[in-house]
Design a protein around this motif. Sequence first.
Motif, PDB file in Angstrom:
ATOM      1  N   ALA A 151      17.600   1.786  10.728  1.00 23.49           N
ATOM      2  CA  ALA A 151      16.249   1.245  10.533  1.00 23.49           C
ATOM      3  C   ALA A 151      15.237   2.277  10.988  1.00 23.49           C
ATOM      4  O   ALA A 151      15.486   3.049  11.928  1.00 23.49           O
ATOM      5  N   SER A 297      19.912   3.220  15.003  1.00 23.28           N
ATOM      6  CA  SER A 297      21.171   3.107  14.267  1.00 23.28           C
ATOM      7  C   SER A 297      22.220   2.364  15.072  1.00 23.28           C
ATOM      8  O   SER A 297      22.129   2.245  16.303  1.00 23.28           O
ATOM      9  N   TYR A 311      21.066  -8.077  12.372  1.00 21.37           N
ATOM     10  CA  TYR A 311      20.597  -6.722  12.101  1.00 21.37           C
ATOM     11  C   TYR A 311      19.843  -6.649  10.775  1.00 21.37           C
ATOM     12  O   TYR A 311      18.800  -5.996  10.674  1.00 21.37           O
ATOM     13  N   MET A 316      17.407  -3.704   9.285  1.00 21.11           N
ATOM     14  CA  MET A 316      18.371  -2.613   9.215  1.00 21.11           C
ATOM     15  C   MET A 316      19.066  -2.612   7.862  1.00 21.11           C
ATOM     16  O   MET A 316      19.263  -3.664   7.242  1.00 21.11           O
TER      17      MET A 316
END
Length: 344
Positions: A151, A297, A311, A316
């Motif tokens: 992200a 990450s 996530y 993400m």
Amino acid sequence: ARMGTGDASISLRPVQPAEIEKAVGLILSSEADGGAALDQAVGEFMGFARSRAMDLHLFWVAEQSGKLISAILPVVSPGRTMLLLAPLAIPSALAGSHDVLVALVERVCQSGYERGVHLAQALVEPQHEFLKALYLKAGFSVVAELLYLHAMVKSDLEPVKFPEEYTCETYSPGTHESFARTILDSYEQSMDCPKLNGLRSIDDIISGHQSAGDFDPKLWFLLSESIPAGEGTNARGRALAVLLLSTSARTDAMELVYLGLTPAARGRKINPRLKVSELLMRHALACAAGRKLAHFSCAVDAANVPALKLYYRLGMQRTAVREAVLRDLRLTPPSAGARSNSAT
């Protein structure tokens, strides 16, 4: 040791110092690669290895007629583990036989076992089926499919405020035991790589987590809920979760090393709209923003659906997939296998 194959025998041995750059080139390229691009990749890898204190003298190589035809590098980490880095293509000299490559993996495992390594692992991309088959033949087993997520960090994120009934402590000698206990508690009925449970001591687990990136105890967090003293107890809080983050001087990224919730914390809401897990993830992203890092990450077990939903909800996106394969060297000590595969 020498193995007979084709017209010329193949020698399996540790790398010589003058051969290290050639061995690096073998694990970075397919046989079609070469030239300036490969030279640059080798130089970058050598620089990365120096920055991470990787011992490139641990390479094992296969040599035929005076030429290196394959190589494997074990990257040994604290926590008695090592990650094997192998070529992504089968050398043409070995196209008809994987036995030599299996024996080379065995030599690497034997060398690691003699150095006190307990777990050997490798990460295989889905398209490299031959590499997966090679490891399976060498006694490894698949432990998880890992999804790598990324992200972009919003620079204007504000620090997270924890409710009064919760405390968030960082790692220190004084909190070490609480971190250790909570990490172990978080493994109970966990969906995050459950096949690893019980394979390592908590000291090895913590050492392994600390070796991810540049360890900073200020980026390790323990979330607890306050409980009143009384009824024969003077406990100051009940641990709910750990959040372990790391950074690297070579990148502008923060990595989620581990987010672990105890069974009592899973699904628990801080307020009607915010769960414990999301609170901690928002705290992680805010930490990245506070350090002016652009990227965030993590790697997550593809079977861990609750974590993936969280996530993805936070923006993400998947960037890569790897299969994690592992061999417990204590269960199948490689020395005997290495001798049986040798031919003099």
